[in-house]
Design a protein around this motif. Sequence first.
Motif: not given
Lengths: 139, 325
Positions: B97, B164-165, B167, B193-194, B196, B249, B268
């Motif tokens: 990412g 999506y990511f 982290g 989005s991440w 998270t 995050q 991230g």
Amino acid sequence: MPWTPNIVGFACQWCTYAGADLAGNLRCKYPPTIKLIKVPCSGTVEPEFILEALRRGADGVLVGGCHFGDCHYKEGNYKTSRRMMLLKKLIEDEGFDSRRFRLEWISGAEGMKFAEVVTEFTDQLTELGPNPVKEAVKA
Amino acid sequence: MADKVKVGILLAGGCAGCEMALVDLSERLVDALDALEIVFWAPTAADVKYKDLEAMPDDFIDVGFVDGMVRNSENKHTVEVLRKKSKVLIGYGACAGLGGIAAMGDLHTQEELFNTAYKDSWSTDNPDGVMPTPEYTLEGKYDLTIPSFTDRVYTVDELVDVDYFVGGCPPHHEHVMKAIELLLSGQLPAKGSWLTGGKAVCDVCKRNPAETGETRRPVGKVYRMIDGQPDPDKCLLQQGYICFGPITQGDCGSACLSANVPCRGCGGPLPGVKDYGARCLQTIASALADDASTEELMAKYPQLAKFVYRYSYTTGKIDRKTPAA
Ligand code: SF4
Ligand code: SF4
Ligand code: SF4
């Protein structure tokens, strides 16, 4: 038409923006290279804004704030000073010429100074040539 | 239950740490396997080849995970193939990412990198100065190829669509589990989005002055970890040990802080932060007392860019030294 630099200016509304206004009223001459963005305080200018401007092709960025002691919000410009010191070092580390980026304290009474700074910065950027970092380079 | 969810995992230009994090799930991953079927996991864990992936029909894989950045032509190719074969693609870990550790290499030219790797390091024994060449003919008849270096490091989403990511360097296994559960439940957030918990590291850090009742003070003196032993209970940033917790995050649950080490940002950026390094500067500058402490910070971290972009240089805004090839 010869190439002229494109400067993005962030000017605090209490000092530097008023100074630019005064420069106009005094009919000071300076090159039409700067596009001024009025901000509440130089302390609101995030390093990200400056990098974004440079990335999108601004040849130079000027941040203008009140002299120390004169900040409307007491210490916004002290924060600006610390942030800009770090930003300058950061972009030098990245191999980017930090002369494209300038911080000046210009009060509402310094119309002449505003005109001089823009003239001098324009000359310096003309010497440096166009910004090598453009969005296209990264894409 | 319905068909198992088909999962594909690709290691691109990473270090395999992200894959270890998956393996660390051990029993929980095995439990999840009731619902998951791993159809591809290369080049590390499963006995499948790139050509098997290429042979799959498009959208065959329900969820593709890619860890690592793109550093060479092979990474680029396999990432593109995995994208085609996957309905949902997840950029897994800091490298995918943000560029990750390897992206710091973009603060150097390719020549500098190759010289360090193949000539100058103390453990290198290369008297003939042999450098990797992408194409080579052996004994005049065998044409050999190896992947070629890309002009710079790319994040996965610079090349293909990423849904999506996740982290972390590597992602914390609790967090991996959360992502898998989200996937299985189908309750996924908006594309791009991440995945998270949405909290900053400071939010989950026990040292947070808001929790400990400490009064926040401007930081007058800056310390590196080698300068001393920080108080294990107090906020590190307040003690002058620069910590990136405020803008990172915190899905790790502030793991580094539990080990008395400052956060360096592997989780991230918080939502809304586009340029992690730039936001770091802003946050740190606001915490520092004056120009003198700022000077001290710059003296102690002479490579400021590597400090603040440890995991995220590819997402920084200013272009790198490496000439565009
Ligand atoms: S994110 Fe960290 S653990 Fe994962 S591949 Fe990159 S360097 Fe390795
Ligand atoms: S700055 Fe670091 S040590 Fe302080 S509360 Fe945040 S994460 Fe914890
Ligand atoms: S504290 Fe920061 S650097 Fe450490 S694991 Fe968490 S996000 Fe990563």
